[in-house]
Design a protein around this motif. Structure first.
Motif: not given
Length: 316
Positions: A67, A130, A156-159, A161, A183-184, A266, A269, A272
């Motif tokens: 990422g 997504q 398991t990042r972003d949406w 999950n 990643g949550q 933060t 977007k 990071e």
């Protein structure tokens, strides 16, 4: 009548031991950027030089084209070049984990080619779509598993999950999926999943260096560190403090050296990635711009990052 299906957790003790346990012992995992030139072309020479920062410290592995490595901005030939450069530069000193993603067919091609290039494991990022249902996500994971013999790590990042029941089904139907990179940052949910899956997966904290205290507090002893590509000794210090349960030291490291960076990251977007690239440039290494739709930090924020880098002097 067909034989009853035996749940994966009952079979686990009789299966081959999780290969990631040996490949990824407890510790910090490097998470380097993919540097570009000002015209957005790939800077492979700079990438190889940056990796020397990670290889000089006792990281357990590093991720190429993850990422933070802007996987989704890379063309097929660029992806292959990055993975090849990572494997060649590591030269057996450290395992290389290659990111894969996009859609099912593309991810399968990436997985097979990364294995040919010498990657030791694969980090599966969420697919492009997504709104996928669980059955579609499961098919995505199964297809990747069937395309390579390498151990797989789910990110398991972003949406993307999963709940505990879905995690059990994934473990049952994707036998080479041996790792789970969270990643949550939802520790309650992660605890439930770990309680159900136990040692079936190798667990990796993946939200960021600022979550080490939380992950290590619930028993996880591995995390991916984006700070590793700039201030590697800080990443190692975070692991050592967390693993030895030196809570006061871990809190001080986090408050003084980690949170100032993550507070800046933060703000928008994409920071990071671009904040880490700016820090690398300030240190004299290769960063370059982030490819759109990610955005770069502004000059005022670059000055703030320069102060953060100065504060990190003991960890460079």
């Amino acid at each position: 009548m067909s034989e009853p299906r035996i749940p994966i957790l009952l079979l686990f003790s009789a299966m081959t031991e999780n290969p990631l346990k040996e490949l990824l012992p407890h510790g910090a995992i490097g998470f380097p950027v993919t540097p570009f030139h000002e015209d957005f072309s790939l800077d492979l020479e700079g990438f190889a030089r940056n990796l020397e920062i990670v290889l000089a410290e006792p990281f357990t592995a590093f991720v190429a084209a993850g990422g933070t490595g802007e996987l989704y901005s890379l063309a097929r030939d660029e992806y292959l070049s990055v993975v090849r450069s990572a494997v060649d530069t590591a030269n057996g000193q450290m395992p290389v984990i290659a990111g894969v993603g996009y859609g099912s067919h593309i991810a399968q091609i990436m997985a097979a080619e990364a294995e040919k290039l010498g990657a030791s494991a694969l980090l599966i990022l969420p697919p492009y779509y997504q709104n996928a249902c669980f059955d579609g996500l499961l098919a995505y994971l199964k297809g990747i598993g069937q395309s390579t013999s390498l151990p797989l790590i789910l990110y398991t990042r972003d949406w993307f999950n999963l709940n505990a029941e879905e995690a059990l089904r994934v473990a049952d139907e994707v036998p080479t999926l041996w790792g789970w990179k969270d990643g949550q940052g939802e520790l309650r949910s992660l605890q439930r999943i770990r309680s159900r899956l136990g040692e079936r997966f190798t667990w990796i904290g993946g939200v960021g260096d600022d979550h080490v205290s939380g992950y290590y507090g619930i028993g996880i002893r591995r995390f991916t560190s984006s700070i590793s590509c700039v201030a590697p000794k800080l990443s190692i210090a975070l692991h050592n403090a967390g693993a030895s349960r030196e809570e006061a030291e871990l809190a001080e490291l986090t408050d003084r050296f980690v949170l100032p960076l993550y507070n800046l990251r933060t703000r928008r977007k994409g920071y990071e990635v671009s904040a880490m690239k700016a820090l690398l440039e300030l240190r004299g290494y290769a960063g370059g711009p982030s490819r759109p739709p990610l955005v770069d930090v502004n000059e005022t924020e670059r000055e703030e990052l320069n102060q953060i880098l100065s504060d990190w002097a003991a960890f460079l």
